[in-house]
Design an enzyme around this catalytic site. Structure first.
Site, PDB file in Angstrom:
ATOM      1  N   ASP A  90       6.165  -3.384  -4.523  1.00 57.88           N
ATOM      2  CA  ASP A  90       6.058  -2.105  -3.830  1.00 57.88           C
ATOM      3  C   ASP A  90       5.624  -1.099  -4.904  1.00 57.88           C
ATOM      4  OD1 ASP A  90       6.541  -0.009  -1.925  1.00 57.88           O
ATOM      5  OD2 ASP A  90       8.410   0.398  -2.997  1.00 57.88           O
ATOM      6  N   GLY A  98      10.246   4.003   1.867  1.00 62.94           N
ATOM      7  CA  GLY A  98       9.588   2.808   2.430  1.00 62.94           C
ATOM      8  C   GLY A  98       9.058   2.999   3.842  1.00 62.94           C
ATOM      9  N   ASP A 150       5.734   2.890  -4.651  1.00 60.50           N
ATOM     10  CA  ASP A 150       6.606   4.073  -4.770  1.00 60.50           C
ATOM     11  C   ASP A 150       8.044   3.638  -5.065  1.00 60.50           C
ATOM     12  OD1 ASP A 150       4.968   6.512  -3.777  1.00 60.50           O
ATOM     13  OD2 ASP A 150       4.576   5.016  -2.240  1.00 60.50           O
ATOM     14  N   ASP A 201      12.262  -1.260  -3.656  1.00 57.83           N
ATOM     15  CA  ASP A 201      13.381  -0.319  -3.830  1.00 57.83           C
ATOM     16  C   ASP A 201      13.904   0.183  -2.485  1.00 57.83           C
ATOM     17  OD1 ASP A 201      11.123   1.308  -3.249  1.00 57.83           O
ATOM     18  OD2 ASP A 201      12.231   3.042  -3.987  1.00 57.83           O
TER      19      ASP A 201
HETATM   20  C1  BG6 Z   1       6.155   4.654   0.955  1.00 57.45           C
HETATM   21  C2  BG6 Z   1       7.184   5.699   0.567  1.00 57.45           C
HETATM   22  O1  BG6 Z   1       5.790   3.903  -0.165  1.00 57.45           O
HETATM   23  O2  BG6 Z   1       5.000   5.283   1.495  1.00 57.45           O
HETATM   24  C3  BG6 Z   1       7.511   6.564   1.780  1.00 57.45           C
HETATM   25  O3  BG6 Z   1       8.365   5.054   0.124  1.00 57.45           O
HETATM   26  C4  BG6 Z   1       6.233   7.167   2.338  1.00 57.45           C
HETATM   27  O4  BG6 Z   1       8.430   7.569   1.415  1.00 57.45           O
HETATM   28  C5  BG6 Z   1       5.238   6.055   2.669  1.00 57.45           C
HETATM   29  O5  BG6 Z   1       6.510   7.915   3.518  1.00 57.45           O
HETATM   30  C6  BG6 Z   1       3.910   6.573   3.204  1.00 57.45           C
HETATM   31  O6  BG6 Z   1       3.281   7.309   2.184  1.00 57.45           O
HETATM   32  P1  BG6 Z   1       1.933   8.137   2.358  1.00 57.45           P
HETATM   33  O7  BG6 Z   1       1.507   8.361   0.918  1.00 57.45           O
HETATM   34  O8  BG6 Z   1       0.963   7.284   3.109  1.00 57.45           O
HETATM   35  O9  BG6 Z   1       2.269   9.374   3.081  1.00 57.45           O
HETATM   36 MG    MG Z   2       9.322   2.077  -2.442  1.00 53.94          MG
END
Ligand code: BG6
Ligand code: MG
Length: 221
Positions: A12, A49, A14, A173
């Site tokens: 993953d 996530g 983030d 995570d």
């Molecule tokens: C995930 C994060 O990786 O991506 C989430 O943990 C987030 O918090 C999701 O909402 C979507 O992200 P993005 O960048 O497409 O808005």
């Molecule tokens: Mg994550």
């Protein structure tokens, strides 16, 4: 029964490779504040996530009125603009401890590695941390229709690496990510917040504490 060998690791992004929690928090908080919707760090924890639109639905649980689809799309875009402004300031100094070392070790061991992230900002984040070309495969929020805990993003990452799910280890995570790995028939390592998840096959406080050698060479028993 012999355990299938691990031939690929799906990370993953983030919260595993780079910490973006604070950027997400600040962006959601700014957008929610403008709308008069309460939003705290505890609320932000629930978004880990979860896809952008599903996150918005969680944020709107505390709103005092209903929003139209057009309003919701505009709010999600506004939050993303605030978020992009913040992640554009990230550099490779913002990589989480142990991330680069883990990738080097896997490369040395001949193990493939991929990204499996719900984020549509994955290409930008990888560019910021100078890892755009480091992974054997990238599967992200731009390529999928079902977000974690659906296993779609991890199954796509495995397919792009040319591996069967049972030969992949997911590093996550988020609880939703550990559940997605299990749903996709993959092993998982919970790091940080998800290290407490009961379904994680392995756990580590962070990538700096993850013993990939021990996991990859584990007894086939
Ligand atoms: C995930 C994060 O990786 O991506 C989430 O943990 C987030 O918090 C999701 O909402 C979507 O992200 P993005 O960048 O497409 O808005
Ligand atoms: Mg994550």
């Amino acid at each position: 029964m012999n355990k299938p060998p691990i031939l690929g690791v799906i990370f993953d992004l983030d919260g595993v490779i780079i910490s973006t929690d604070e950027c997400h928090y600040l962006a959601w908080n700014r957008m929610a504040g403008e709308e008069g919707i309460p939003f705290t760090r505890a609320d932000n924890e629930r978004l880990r996530g979860v896809s952008r639109m599903d996150s918005l639905a969680i944020v709107l649980e505390r709103a005092s009125r209903a929003y139209t689809t057009a309003e919701k799309d505009a709010m999600a875009s506004r939050k993303n603009a605030y978020y992009v402004e913040l992640i554009n300031r990230l550099t490779k100094e913002d990589l989480l401890p142990g991330a680069l070392q883990a990738l080097h070790l896997l490369k040395e061991m001949g193990i493939k590695f991929a990204i499996g992230s719900s984020s549509k900002n994955t290409p930008l984040l990888l560019k910021r941390i100078e890892l755009s070309h480091a992974f054997d495969a990238v599967a992200d929020g731009n390529h999928i229709t079902h977000s974690k805990p659906n296993p779609e993003v991890f199954l796509l990452a495995a397919k792009k690496m040319g591996l069967s799910p049972e030969n992949c280890l997911v590093v996550e995570d988020a609880d939703a990510g550990i559940e997605a790995a299990a749903a996709g028939g993959m092993m998982s390592m919970g790091v940080g917040y998800a290290s407490a998840h009961p379904s994680a096959d392995f756990r580590a406080k962070s990538l700096a504490d993850a013993n990939f050698k021990a996991i990859l060479w584990r007894d086939a028993s």
